[in-house]
Write an enzyme that holds these catalytic residues in place. Structure first.
Site, PDB file in Angstrom:
ATOM      1  N   TYR A 201       0.824  -1.206   0.000  1.00 35.60           N
ATOM      2  CA  TYR A 201       0.000   0.000   0.000  1.00 35.60           C
ATOM      3  C   TYR A 201       0.860   1.259   0.000  1.00 35.60           C
ATOM      4  CZ  TYR A 201      -2.694   3.957   1.627  1.00 35.60           C
ATOM      5  OH  TYR A 201      -3.235   5.218   1.749  1.00 35.60           O
TER       6      TYR A 201
ATOM      7  N   ASP B 144      -9.752  -5.220   6.836  1.00 34.18           N
ATOM      8  CA  ASP B 144      -8.824  -5.662   5.786  1.00 34.18           C
ATOM      9  C   ASP B 144      -8.162  -6.954   6.246  1.00 34.18           C
ATOM     10  OD1 ASP B 144      -7.120  -4.779   7.776  1.00 34.18           O
ATOM     11  OD2 ASP B 144      -6.118  -3.256   6.559  1.00 34.18           O
TER      12      ASP B 144
ATOM     13  N   TRP C  26      -3.346  -0.501  12.581  1.00 32.36           N
ATOM     14  CA  TRP C  26      -2.724  -0.577  11.255  1.00 32.36           C
ATOM     15  C   TRP C  26      -1.269  -0.137  11.327  1.00 32.36           C
ATOM     16  CZ3 TRP C  26      -0.589   3.007   7.821  1.00 32.36           C
ATOM     17  CH2 TRP C  26      -0.378   2.556   6.516  1.00 32.36           C
TER      18      TRP C  26
END
Length: 331
Positions: free
Chosen positions: A100, A239, A310
């Site tokens: 990402y 996710d 995250w």
């Protein structure tokens, strides 16, 4: 797996966030492959409430550009392609960055040097265009992802042109300052229609639509296009990294029949019971974690905990253990 292309789910009583939470709670109640360790959850909540950490600013989508128009276009455009974690092991990474961060950095550099893509340009982008901008090959597994990125950006460009007068700002203003409204507006596009079927339960996640709202709030510091009266109603952005971080912290426990194939790198099928359970039980765990922190005197919310988890998931220690990989257009 190809994205769902059917009609958007019918509206029900309550907000989209109510439906997310109710479905995740029901999946958690029924789940066979994933469970929450209550003791580990409360222990982690106690640590968080005592330390009250803040997430480091790692995400390029949280940093504004010199002008608001580019900031807005970048956040919306980047989140249109904020998926592909099942393909990320096949990508060329930049300087040790994650998949990402490699992609978001490359797109940011393009916007800084050449400006943002206007909707008509988005509608005409090709897989080769995406590969060139993102620094990826246009063949093999990475090429499959570049083709999906082109399709996602084509959808966004067409959606802006046909539904919002070719304007990023009109897309956001159509939500009237409501995060729930913007999530449902974005979910009109097929690649944002992040809804799975678990037994007889329809399970919405809307990971990318929700994170678009959150990134706008961060990039604009809660003003203008980033001002949402119901921001703290956002849930976990389900996710494959945040549930994995929870697993590494002992909060989520996977059945051996699920843990073994993940650890050997097998792909999980999108929409399988196990894949839905990982996302839904992770979402419910963060709801409970946030509630426990609030009871302990630390005012936080699920989406703020998502940023924190995250960021922790970027550590080499957590990434040393494989996390689940699924190929879909939702995360």
């Amino acid at each position: 797996m190809s994205p769902a292309r059917g009609p958007a789910p019918a509206s029900r009583d309550g907000t989209v966030f109510d439906r997310l939470r109710e479905a995740a709670a029901e999946v958690t109640r029924r789940a066979r492959s994933v469970r929450i360790d209550d003791g580990a959850l409360e222990q982690f909540a106690a640590i968080l409430s005592r330390e009250r950490p803040t997430a480091p600013s790692l995400d390029p989508a949280h940093r504004p550009f010199a002008d608001d128009a580019t900031t807005l276009a970048y956040v919306v455009t980047m989140n249109a392609i904020n998926f592909g974690s099942g393909w990320f092991p096949t990508l060329k990474k930049s300087g040790g960055l994650s998949g990402y961060l490699t992609l978001s950095k490359a797109l940011r550099e393009r916007f800084e040097k050449q400006g943002y893509w206007r909707p008509a340009e988005l509608a005409g982008l090709t897989p080769a265009d995406c590969a060139a901008v993102l620094g990826q090959p246009c063949d093999g597994s990475a090429g499959e992802l570049m083709a999906l990125y082109a399709e996602a950006l084509n959808q966004l460009g067409t959606f802006l042109l046909e539904r919002h007068s070719g304007s990023f700002s009109r897309l956001v203003s159509a939500a009237g300052g409501s995060a729930a409204n913007l999530v449902e507006i974005l979910a009109e596009m097929p690649f944002y229609r992040d809804v799975s079927q678990y037994q007889d339960v329809e399970v919405p996640f809307y990971k990318r639509a929700q994170i678009t709202v959150s990134d706008l709030a961060e990039a604009f510091a809660g003003r203008g296009p980033g001002k949402f009266r119901d921001l703290d109603e956002l849930t976990l952005f389900a996710d494959n990294l945040v549930p994995h971080t929870l697993r590494m912290l002992g909060v989520l426990v996977y059945d051996l029949s699920l843990q073994v194939p993940i650890d050997r790198g097998d792909l999980l099928e999108h929409g399988s019971e196990a894949e839905i359970e990982i996302r839904a039980v992770g979402l419910h765990a963060v709801e409970r974690l946030a509630a426990s922190c609030v009871r302990r005197g630390w005012q936080t919310s699920p989406h703020r905990l998502d940023h924190l988890l995250w960021s922790r998931g970027q550590s080499a220690k957590i990434k040393a253990t494989p996390r689940h990989r699924t190929r879909c257009t939702y995360y």
